[in-house]
Scaffold this motif. Structure first.
Motif, PDB file in Angstrom:
ATOM      1  N   HIS A  92       0.890  -1.167   0.000  1.00  0.00           N
ATOM      2  CA  HIS A  92       0.000   0.000   0.000  1.00  0.00           C
ATOM      3  C   HIS A  92       0.924   1.211   0.000  1.00  0.00           C
ATOM      4  O   HIS A  92       1.714   1.364   0.937  1.00  0.00           O
ATOM      5  N   LEU A  93       0.826   2.050  -1.002  1.00  0.00           N
ATOM      6  CA  LEU A  93       1.689   3.222  -1.060  1.00  0.00           C
ATOM      7  C   LEU A  93       0.874   4.508  -1.057  1.00  0.00           C
ATOM      8  O   LEU A  93      -0.249   4.546  -1.567  1.00  0.00           O
ATOM      9  N   HIS A  94       1.479   5.531  -0.512  1.00  0.00           N
ATOM     10  CA  HIS A  94       0.909   6.874  -0.543  1.00  0.00           C
ATOM     11  C   HIS A  94       0.923   7.349  -1.999  1.00  0.00           C
ATOM     12  O   HIS A  94       1.872   7.050  -2.738  1.00  0.00           O
ATOM     13  N   PRO A  95      -0.083   8.086  -2.437  1.00  0.00           N
ATOM     14  CA  PRO A  95      -0.100   8.549  -3.836  1.00  0.00           C
ATOM     15  C   PRO A  95       1.157   9.309  -4.253  1.00  0.00           C
ATOM     16  O   PRO A  95       1.565   9.232  -5.413  1.00  0.00           O
ATOM     17  N   ASP A  96       1.790  10.022  -3.326  1.00  0.00           N
ATOM     18  CA  ASP A  96       3.020  10.738  -3.672  1.00  0.00           C
ATOM     19  C   ASP A  96       4.156   9.791  -4.049  1.00  0.00           C
ATOM     20  O   ASP A  96       5.147  10.216  -4.649  1.00  0.00           O
ATOM     21  N   ALA A  97       4.035   8.508  -3.695  1.00  0.00           N
ATOM     22  CA  ALA A  97       5.076   7.520  -3.976  1.00  0.00           C
ATOM     23  C   ALA A  97       4.726   6.606  -5.150  1.00  0.00           C
ATOM     24  O   ALA A  97       5.535   5.757  -5.520  1.00  0.00           O
ATOM     25  N   TRP A  98       3.555   6.766  -5.731  1.00  0.00           N
ATOM     26  CA  TRP A  98       3.132   5.899  -6.831  1.00  0.00           C
ATOM     27  C   TRP A  98       4.019   6.101  -8.061  1.00  0.00           C
ATOM     28  O   TRP A  98       4.483   7.208  -8.352  1.00  0.00           O
ATOM     29  N   GLY A  99       4.217   5.029  -8.800  1.00  0.00           N
ATOM     30  CA  GLY A  99       4.893   5.092 -10.092  1.00  0.00           C
ATOM     31  C   GLY A  99       6.399   5.241 -10.020  1.00  0.00           C
ATOM     32  O   GLY A  99       7.035   5.533 -11.031  1.00  0.00           O
TER      33      GLY A  99
ATOM     34  N   ALA B 249       7.702  -2.533  -5.928  1.00  0.00           N
ATOM     35  CA  ALA B 249       8.473  -3.672  -6.437  1.00  0.00           C
ATOM     36  C   ALA B 249       9.793  -3.821  -5.685  1.00  0.00           C
ATOM     37  O   ALA B 249      10.218  -4.948  -5.382  1.00  0.00           O
ATOM     38  N   GLU B 250      10.428  -2.723  -5.361  1.00  0.00           N
ATOM     39  CA  GLU B 250      11.703  -2.783  -4.632  1.00  0.00           C
ATOM     40  C   GLU B 250      11.499  -3.389  -3.245  1.00  0.00           C
ATOM     41  O   GLU B 250      12.254  -4.266  -2.813  1.00  0.00           O
ATOM     42  N   ALA B 251      10.469  -2.934  -2.539  1.00  0.00           N
ATOM     43  CA  ALA B 251      10.182  -3.467  -1.202  1.00  0.00           C
ATOM     44  C   ALA B 251       9.750  -4.931  -1.289  1.00  0.00           C
ATOM     45  O   ALA B 251      10.194  -5.769  -0.493  1.00  0.00           O
ATOM     46  N   ALA B 252       8.890  -5.250  -2.266  1.00  0.00           N
ATOM     47  CA  ALA B 252       8.403  -6.618  -2.410  1.00  0.00           C
ATOM     48  C   ALA B 252       9.546  -7.576  -2.731  1.00  0.00           C
ATOM     49  O   ALA B 252       9.578  -8.705  -2.216  1.00  0.00           O
ATOM     50  N   THR B 253      10.488  -7.156  -3.533  1.00  0.00           N
ATOM     51  CA  THR B 253      11.640  -8.000  -3.852  1.00  0.00           C
ATOM     52  C   THR B 253      12.422  -8.334  -2.589  1.00  0.00           C
ATOM     53  O   THR B 253      12.859  -9.476  -2.393  1.00  0.00           O
ATOM     54  N   GLU B 254      12.586  -7.369  -1.714  1.00  0.00           N
ATOM     55  CA  GLU B 254      13.269  -7.603  -0.443  1.00  0.00           C
ATOM     56  C   GLU B 254      12.479  -8.580   0.427  1.00  0.00           C
ATOM     57  O   GLU B 254      13.045  -9.467   1.059  1.00  0.00           O
TER      58      GLU B 254
ATOM     59  N   VAL C 167       2.843  -4.507 -10.670  1.00  0.00           N
ATOM     60  CA  VAL C 167       3.884  -4.749  -9.665  1.00  0.00           C
ATOM     61  C   VAL C 167       4.050  -6.249  -9.471  1.00  0.00           C
ATOM     62  O   VAL C 167       5.180  -6.763  -9.447  1.00  0.00           O
ATOM     63  N   ALA C 168       2.949  -6.980  -9.329  1.00  0.00           N
ATOM     64  CA  ALA C 168       3.021  -8.429  -9.135  1.00  0.00           C
ATOM     65  C   ALA C 168       3.787  -9.087 -10.288  1.00  0.00           C
ATOM     66  O   ALA C 168       4.654  -9.942 -10.060  1.00  0.00           O
ATOM     67  N   ARG C 169       3.499  -8.680 -11.499  1.00  0.00           N
ATOM     68  CA  ARG C 169       4.217  -9.248 -12.653  1.00  0.00           C
ATOM     69  C   ARG C 169       5.692  -8.849 -12.626  1.00  0.00           C
ATOM     70  O   ARG C 169       6.570  -9.657 -12.931  1.00  0.00           O
ATOM     71  N   ARG C 170       5.963  -7.597 -12.255  1.00  0.00           N
ATOM     72  CA  ARG C 170       7.340  -7.094 -12.240  1.00  0.00           C
ATOM     73  C   ARG C 170       8.209  -7.874 -11.258  1.00  0.00           C
ATOM     74  O   ARG C 170       9.412  -8.043 -11.492  1.00  0.00           O
ATOM     75  N   ILE C 171       7.628  -8.367 -10.167  1.00  0.00           N
ATOM     76  CA  ILE C 171       8.419  -9.108  -9.172  1.00  0.00           C
ATOM     77  C   ILE C 171       8.430 -10.606  -9.452  1.00  0.00           C
ATOM     78  O   ILE C 171       8.912 -11.386  -8.625  1.00  0.00           O
ATOM     79  N   GLY C 172       7.913 -11.004 -10.615  1.00  0.00           N
ATOM     80  CA  GLY C 172       8.014 -12.393 -11.035  1.00  0.00           C
ATOM     81  C   GLY C 172       6.822 -13.270 -10.719  1.00  0.00           C
ATOM     82  O   GLY C 172       6.884 -14.491 -10.892  1.00  0.00           O
ATOM     83  N   MET C 173       5.724 -12.670 -10.287  1.00  0.00           N
ATOM     84  CA  MET C 173       4.536 -13.450  -9.984  1.00  0.00           C
ATOM     85  C   MET C 173       3.784 -13.774 -11.275  1.00  0.00           C
ATOM     86  O   MET C 173       3.885 -13.037 -12.259  1.00  0.00           O
ATOM     87  N   THR C 174       3.027 -14.855 -11.245  1.00  0.00           N
ATOM     88  CA  THR C 174       2.263 -15.306 -12.399  1.00  0.00           C
ATOM     89  C   THR C 174       0.784 -15.142 -12.116  1.00  0.00           C
ATOM     90  O   THR C 174       0.303 -15.534 -11.049  1.00  0.00           O
TER      91      THR C 174
END
Length: 182
Positions: free
Chosen positions: A111-118, A123-128, A155-162
């Motif tokens: 869940h991100l604040h709108p100022d942090a979207w895009g 993806a960076e946090a999820a990868t960790e 984001v799910a696709r970017r981190i390798g999810m199917t």
């Protein structure tokens, strides 16, 4: 508030840490926005300080072996950006009733604040957190999104999810399901 309940992580741009009471202004601001809440839970905004404090306590209770809810903050300025989560996902009632002994699945989310979207923070946090989940011995992760939440699906696709298509397996609602074998 007691000592931090879980591990902290650092990525090139982010610090992930358990939320604390002093994060309540940020939590209140973020979850009081319709744009944020549109695809979370019932979609109802949570505009009060008490709701923010309750959310922080709920997030702190998620910490366990390989689970938790981490506040994301910028590594250079400490600015809060949102949350990333690893948690046991609740089955829909018909799944729970059909097999009450089923082991819970582990959900990864953000869940991100709108100022942090895009900006790639989710993806960076999820990868960790995927690396953390592997280290903790999780075999699989799931992510669910509202069927219309295309940015979260990206984001799910970017981190390798199917994508596994639509499901009613979780939260007693129709979700777009993503899976990742670790």
């Amino acid at each position: 508030m007691a000592a931090e309940p879980g591990p902290n992580f650092t990525t090139p741009r982010l610090r992930l840490r358990p939320p604390v009471t002093t994060d309540s202004d940020f939590v209140q601001d973020m979850y009081s926005r319709a744009a944020v809440m549109r695809f979370i839970g019932t979609g109802q905004i949570q505009p009060t300080r008490d709701q923010a404090l309750d959310r922080i306590q709920r997030y702190r209770r998620l910490f366990g072996p390989g689970t938790g809810a981490w506040l994301l903050e910028g590594i250079t300025d400490g600015a809060p950006l949102g949350f990333a989560l690893l948690k046991h996902i609740p089955f829909s009632a018909d799944i729970s009733e059909a097999d009450p002994s089923a082991a819970p699945d582990v959900e990864i989310g953000w869940h991100l604040h709108p100022d942090a979207w895009g900006r790639g923070y989710a993806a960076e946090a999820a990868t960790e957190l995927i690396a953390h989940a592997r280290h903790c011995g999780h075999q699989d992760l799931v992510a669910v999104t509202h069927p219309d939440n295309h940015p979260s699906q990206a984001v799910a696709r970017r981190i390798g999810m199917t994508s596994a298509g639509l499901t009613q397996r979780y939260y007693d609602t129709v979700c777009e399901l993503f899976t990742l074998t670790l």
